[in-house]
Design a protein around this motif. Structure first.
Motif, short mmCIF file in Angstrom:
data_model
loop_
_atom_site.label_atom_id
_atom_site.label_comp_id
_atom_site.label_asym_id
_atom_site.label_seq_id
_atom_site.Cartn_x
_atom_site.Cartn_y
_atom_site.Cartn_z
N ALA A 146 0.84 -1.20 0.00
CA ALA A 146 0.00 0.00 0.00
C ALA A 146 0.87 1.25 0.00
N VAL A 186 1.51 6.49 -6.86
CA VAL A 186 0.38 7.34 -7.26
C VAL A 186 0.77 8.82 -7.15
N LEU A 187 1.56 9.12 -6.14
CA LEU A 187 1.89 10.53 -5.93
C LEU A 187 3.04 11.02 -6.79
N ILE A 233 -5.24 9.08 -0.95
CA ILE A 233 -4.22 9.53 -1.90
C ILE A 233 -4.76 9.42 -3.32
N LEU A 234 -5.51 8.33 -3.55
CA LEU A 234 -6.14 8.16 -4.86
C LEU A 234 -7.09 9.33 -5.14
N PHE A 258 -5.79 1.31 8.18
CA PHE A 258 -5.12 2.60 8.02
C PHE A 258 -4.44 2.69 6.65
N ALA A 259 -3.75 1.61 6.28
CA ALA A 259 -3.06 1.63 4.98
C ALA A 259 -4.06 1.82 3.85
N MET A 260 -5.21 1.17 3.97
CA MET A 260 -6.19 1.26 2.89
C MET A 260 -6.85 2.65 2.85
N ALA A 279 -5.43 5.32 3.77
CA ALA A 279 -4.41 6.19 3.20
C ALA A 279 -4.39 6.06 1.69
N PHE A 280 -4.47 4.82 1.21
CA PHE A 280 -4.41 4.62 -0.24
C PHE A 280 -5.59 5.29 -0.93
N ILE A 323 3.94 7.15 3.66
CA ILE A 323 2.63 7.67 3.27
C ILE A 323 2.53 9.15 3.61
N ARG A 362 -5.04 12.30 -6.10
CA ARG A 362 -4.56 12.15 -7.46
C ARG A 362 -5.69 12.39 -8.46
N GLY A 389 2.40 1.70 -3.32
CA GLY A 389 1.37 2.15 -4.25
C GLY A 389 1.14 3.64 -4.11
N ILE A 390 1.09 4.10 -2.87
CA ILE A 390 0.87 5.54 -2.63
C ILE A 390 2.04 6.35 -3.20
#
Lengths: 930, 117
Positions: free
Chosen positions: A754, A761-762, B88-89, B80-82, B84-85, A912, B92, A757-758
């Motif tokens: 994850a 994406v960034l 962020i998506l 939390f990780a999800m 965050a993802f 993150i 974006r 991935g972030i």
């Protein structure tokens, strides 16, 4: 073992051929020929045993629990087909060497051909029906590649697509049919299925299974009304047509009928379906073939007609008919392959296949003409050639058939008519091409083809003659072995000889020959009649049907999948409601038997705050910052709840995660609008509210039902073994790092993915830096507040100390890698907030990706370390040591694993948050304040 | 107390799903976060509610169920990780598409309505 090598060799051959693109064409052909020749030798080596009636088997078990094995068998029927596949395959490879022009990649053609050969060998050798089906589909795919070999031609692409669609759809039907049969029998094993005739035929689903299997066979074998793909597949290079449409692809359907003959045949529905389809195909193909001006078109329809003949024979209710079918399979393969090859030579030499232009070829290609004429005579059923013998047998069997009851006399009559038509188109092939005056503006002046291009035809034509004159010596062995495999019992009496005396079948043959010649002489009138019929273009019809289907699907898909995420979520929730809510209605009583605990004042206040926070989040959701603050109340109360209900580890984790989440969402708000516009209509709000509350009620009911039932847990084991087996007293942590360490390893990996991935994406995000907040106010311009900066700086070592303490005590008291990692991360995030990214990057330059990687690596290698001591993955080792000054201390390998967890959590969390913070730092000249 | 606990879970689910059905990314993220609280509490309740029985050996004679606790612990971190993802998506998406609608574009229908109102 050697059985496995036969398909394996041709597969290896396919790979080898694909690597020979740089070699000369002779070298490529020679290299390609090696594999089928060795395979042929292995087959020949096994032949005596099989001819003596043995069935050879070779099985590698794969997933025996669900009956999936790699399983091969070799009986008479397989042997016959293998000889045809490998033998004609070898000849085709030789022939293609001279046929394919220098512009085309012969290596590619050979590679596809060998792949196709593998698939065919797989079909005829499979002893597991799923495996058989797999190879069946592989023939569809590899034939698609072969037909579209000249992919720059539109007709080749369209023909290939059509063949793939029809045979692929048939393949799916076949899969369904095979599954039903396997379900009836209880095994995917072909031996078992073939031995269970009574069981299958007495089952209620027998008809369904039969129709599905027949659909598979008929589409593959181009039986009426699925025949239309075959003529369009003629867009392939001629060697491919010679291979696919004489001995292999279309014969796969026939093979399937023959293979399942012992298990499926013998019922009325079999005779009706198979017999009538065969009869219709036989007549239709023979009739249409007469009118084709394209040489390959004539051969294509003639192939359809002959396949119909074989199918009809398999659908006649006598044992000898099956023998005749096998015999005709052999004969058709030999004369049709040679005719295709001869056509290829004519096409190659003259540049056209149009019979209206091709005349008098005898003068230019006397040698090829002779060979082609013998093969065409065999196709017509002229005595002393192989086609005559099987046609005689066919006529004999039609006479004794009783499939149509009192109307059975129709079968021999129609068979004779079809025979006459076949004589007529054969006569046309011979007379129109080789005689009939002079050629009419040919693109090229023909010369005799290269010597070795004619060799394959010679071999096949010699076989036609040998079988025709000495049938007993040449084919009797393999014919009886193959027929025995089809009938599954001893063979009836039969004699292979050219002369059976003056009888009815001979008279039928004579009528057919005379009638055929008569039809050919009067073809002018027939052609005129045919031309007056409305034209029917199968390709256009097919493409229109496919186009409509696609359009229809697109309309329906766009109705269901309209791109609205809100709608998808609603659909998902409604489905969840139905699935989860339904069982609740079937329950007698929601509350269980466990005693209820009283509500005390602390719990009531906590619950009240939680509910108020949740509702406030919703009420103020359009004002995002307020809403976020309200949400943080909920998160806080959740961690309080964990503390209250005896879960200190959870409480610590929730508390630290809550901090990280809120910081993250606040940072995100810098890049997102501060307010949500009012978009939903009142109706929409009502809908959302009702869905949400229904789901809420269902979940709450399930939760209540769960809570009020007595607990039966497997956790007794963990509590009993935590100290003795895992070396720790904090059972939750021992479960994480030891009992269910594999889960934890997976979870930190997800965390790492994850974070990466972030990061991805960034990266390269378009520059987007708001200078004002949602209400038009400029962001504050002052630098980092001095007070926060100095306090946070001095707090850092303390925070790290706390985190180390939490980490070390984690195995025995609440704490551990997850919590310590989060504490460390938050300590660092505080520094980022107080000083800005530039300040941090100057002092603390770490690559978070490396931290994540090392964390996962440490955890993984600790787990693998137990292999060195012959223990399963992730077994904990621990012991007690007396260390000076500290005293007796326990050291466990689990702490190293936990270190991996710690590092991953630190790396991921910081990556993150820091990459988001970095972004604001790079896009705006000043640091963002939160 | 069980009834109170179940009601809390129910309220969290309701609020979470209501926000999840919103058309803009940020409320959806809030909704997901709230829903994950609810799911964690729900999973935790599989071990039943016990007071003062933390599973640290030697502190009590009878312990809470440690297994749901261990599972929920990792669930919190992954959650939390999800979150965050997803957030962020959303950032974006906003940066690439110029709006924060969950579908990537503001549907015609609601745009018209906005004008009318």
């Amino acid at each position: 073992m050697t059985l496995l090598w036969i398909p394996l060799l041709s597969l290896i051959g396919s790979v080898i051929s694909s690597c020979t693109a740089k070699l000369s064409r002779n070298a490529t052909a020679t290299l390609t020929l090696i594999a089928p020749l060795i395979a042929l030798a292995i087959t020949a080596y096994h032949a005596p045993a099989v001819l003596a009636g043995e069935t050879l088997r070779y099985t590698v078990t794969w997933v025996p629990a669900i009956g999936l094995d790699l399983s091969f068998r070799l009986d008479g029927l397989s042997l016959l087909f293998m000889f045809m596949i490998l033998g004609i395959g070898t000849l085709v490879i030789l022939y293609a060497r001279f046929y394919v022009s220098a512009q085309d990649s012969i290596a590619k053609l050979y590679s596809y051909l060998m792949l196709f050969m593998t698939a065919m060998l797989g079909i005829v050798m499979s002893n597991n029906v799923i495996q058989l089906w797999l190879f069946w589909e592989l023939t569809s795919i590899s034939s698609f590649l072969l037909i579209s070999f000249w992919w720059h031609k539109s007709e080749a692409r369209r023909g290939a697509k059509m063949a793939l669609t029809v045979t692929g759809a048939g393949g799916l039907a076949l899969l369904a049919g095979l599954m039903i049969i396997a379900n009836i029998v209880g095994s995917y094993d072909l031996d078992t299925i073939l031995a269970s005739k009574e069981l299958i035929q007495s089952d209620a689903l027998y008809e369904v299974a039969l129709v599905l299997v027949l659909l598979g066979a008929f589409t593959k074998s181009a039986q009426f009304p699925f025949h239309f793909w075959l003529p369009h597949a003629m867009a392939a290079p001629t060697p491919v047509s010679a291979y696919l449409h004489s001995a292999t692809m279309v014969k796969a359907g026939i093979f399937l009928l023959a293979r399942f003959y012992p298990a499926l045949a013998g019922t009325d529905i079999w005779f009706i379906l198979v017999g009538l389809t065969g009869l219709a195909t036989l007549l239709f193909g023979a009739y249409v073939a007469l009118f084709k001006h394209d040489l390959k078109g004539l051969l294509a329809y003639s192939t359809i007609s002959h396949l119909g003949l074989i199918t009809l024979l398999l659908g006649l209710d006598t044992d000898l008919a099956a023998v005749a079918a096998i015999f005709h399979i052999i004969n058709h393969a030999t004369f049709k392959a040679s005719l295709f090859m001869a056509t290829g030579i004519i096409d190659h030499e003259t540049g056209t296949r149009d019979m209206r232009k091709l005349n008098g070829m005898w003068r230019y290609l006397p040698y090829t003409a002779t060979l082609a004429m013998v093969a065409a005579a065999a196709m017509a059923g002229v005595p002393l050639l192989n086609g005559f013998l099987s046609k005689e047998m066919f006529f004999t069997e039609t006479l004794s058939s009783e499939v149509l009851g009192s109307m059975s006399w129709l079968i021999p009559v129609l068979a004779t008519i079809a025979g006459a038509l076949s004589v007529a188109y054969s006569a046309r092939f011979i007379h129109d091409v080789f005689f009939n005056g002079d050629p009419i503006d040919l693109p090229r002046t023909p010369h005799e083809a290269p010597r070795f291009m004619r060799v394959p035809i010679e071999v096949l034509v010699v076989l036609c003659i040998l079988v025709g004159i000495f049938p007993h010596f040449v084919v009797n062995g393999i014919l009886s072995a193959a027929s025995m495999a089809v009938l599954g019992k001893d063979l009836p009496e039969y004699h292979l000889s050219i002369w059976h005396g003056f009888n009815l079948p001979l008279l039928m043959s004579a009528i057919a020959v005379v009638g055929g010649v008569f039809i050919y002489m009067n073809r002018k009138y027939l052609f005129k009649f045919q031309a007056s019929l409305p034209p029917l273009n199968a390709k256009k019809l097919f493409e229109r049907v496919v186009y409509r289907l696609v359009q229809w699907s697109q309309v329906n898909i766009s109705n269901i999948e309209n791109g609205s995420l809100q709608r998808y979520i609603v659909v998902l929730l409604v489905v969840v409601l139905l699935c989860a809510g339904w069982p609740l209605f079937e329950m007698q009583k929601l509350a269980g038997s466990a005693p209820l605990a009283p509500i005390d004042i602390h719990n009531a206040i906590g619950a009240g705050l939680l509910i108020i926070g949740a509702i406030a989040t919703v009420i103020w959701h359009r004002s995002r910052m307020v809403s976020l603050l309200m949400l943080s109340i909920v998160g806080l109360m959740v961690s309080v709840a964990f503390t209250r209900f005896s879960a200190p580890d959870l409480a610590l984790t929730q508390l630290t995660v809550e901090v990280a989440t809120v910081i993250l969402l606040m940072l995100a708000l810098y890049f997102l609008p501060q307010h949500t516009p009012k978009e939903s209509s009142s109706l929409r709000v009502l809908r959302d509210l009702s869905i949400a509350s229904t789901v809420g009620v269902v979940v709450a009911s399930i939760c209540y039902a769960l809570l009020t039932r007595p607990l039966e847990s497997i956790s007794e084991f963990f509590i009993a073994n935590a100290k003795t087996g895992g070396g720790g007293t904090n059972v939750v942590n021992v479960i994480l790092v030891d009992f269910r360490g594999f889960d934890t390893l997976g979870e930190i990996t997800v965390l790492g993915i994850a974070a990466l991935g972030i990061y991805k994406v960034l990266s390269n995000i378009p520059i987007f830096s708001p200078t004002k907040d949602g209400e038009g106010r400029e962001w504050a311009k002052d630098k980092h507040p001095v007070l926060l900066a100095s306090i946070s700086q001095s707090l850092l070592p303390l925070a790290l100390l706390v985190s180390a303490y939490i980490f070390l005590r984690g195995h025995n008291l609440p704490g551990g890698g997850f919590i310590a990692g989060l504490v460390t991360s938050i300590a660092f995030i505080l520094q980022y907030m107080a000083h800005g990214t530039t300040w941090i990057n100057e002092r603390f330059d770490v690559n978070y990706r490396k931290i994540i990687a090392s964390g996962i690596g440490i955890a993984l290698f600790t787990g693998m370390g137990s292999w060195l001591f012959d223990r399963p993955f992730l077994t904990t080792w621990f012991d007690y040591f007396a260390i000076p000054l500290i005293g007796k201390t326990e050291l466990a390998s689990a702490i190293v694993f936990d270190l991996g967890v710690y590092l991953t959590v630190v790396g991921a969390t910081l990556m993150i948050l820091a990459s988001l913070g970095n972004m604001s730092g790079t896009t705006v000249s000043k640091e963002v304040k939160i | 107390m069980e009834l109170l606990y179940a009601s809390c879970v129910g309220v969290l689910v309701t609020c979470g799903i209501f926000l999840l059905l919103k058309a803009r990314t940020f409320p959806v993220v809030l909704g997901l976060t709230m829903l994950s609280y609810a799911v964690n509490l729900f999973l935790f309740s599989a071990g039943r509610l016990t007071i003062n029985k933390a599973v640290v050996l030697g502190t009590s004679s009878d312990y809470a169920d440690p297994l749901p606790q261990a599972l929920v612990l990792t669930a919190i971190v992954i959650g939390f990780a999800m979150t965050a993802f997803v957030v962020i998506l959303a950032i974006r998406g906003r940066a690439d598409l110029g709006n924060d609608h969950v579908d990537g574009h503001i549907p015609e229908l609601s745009a018209n309505k906005k004008e009318q109102s």
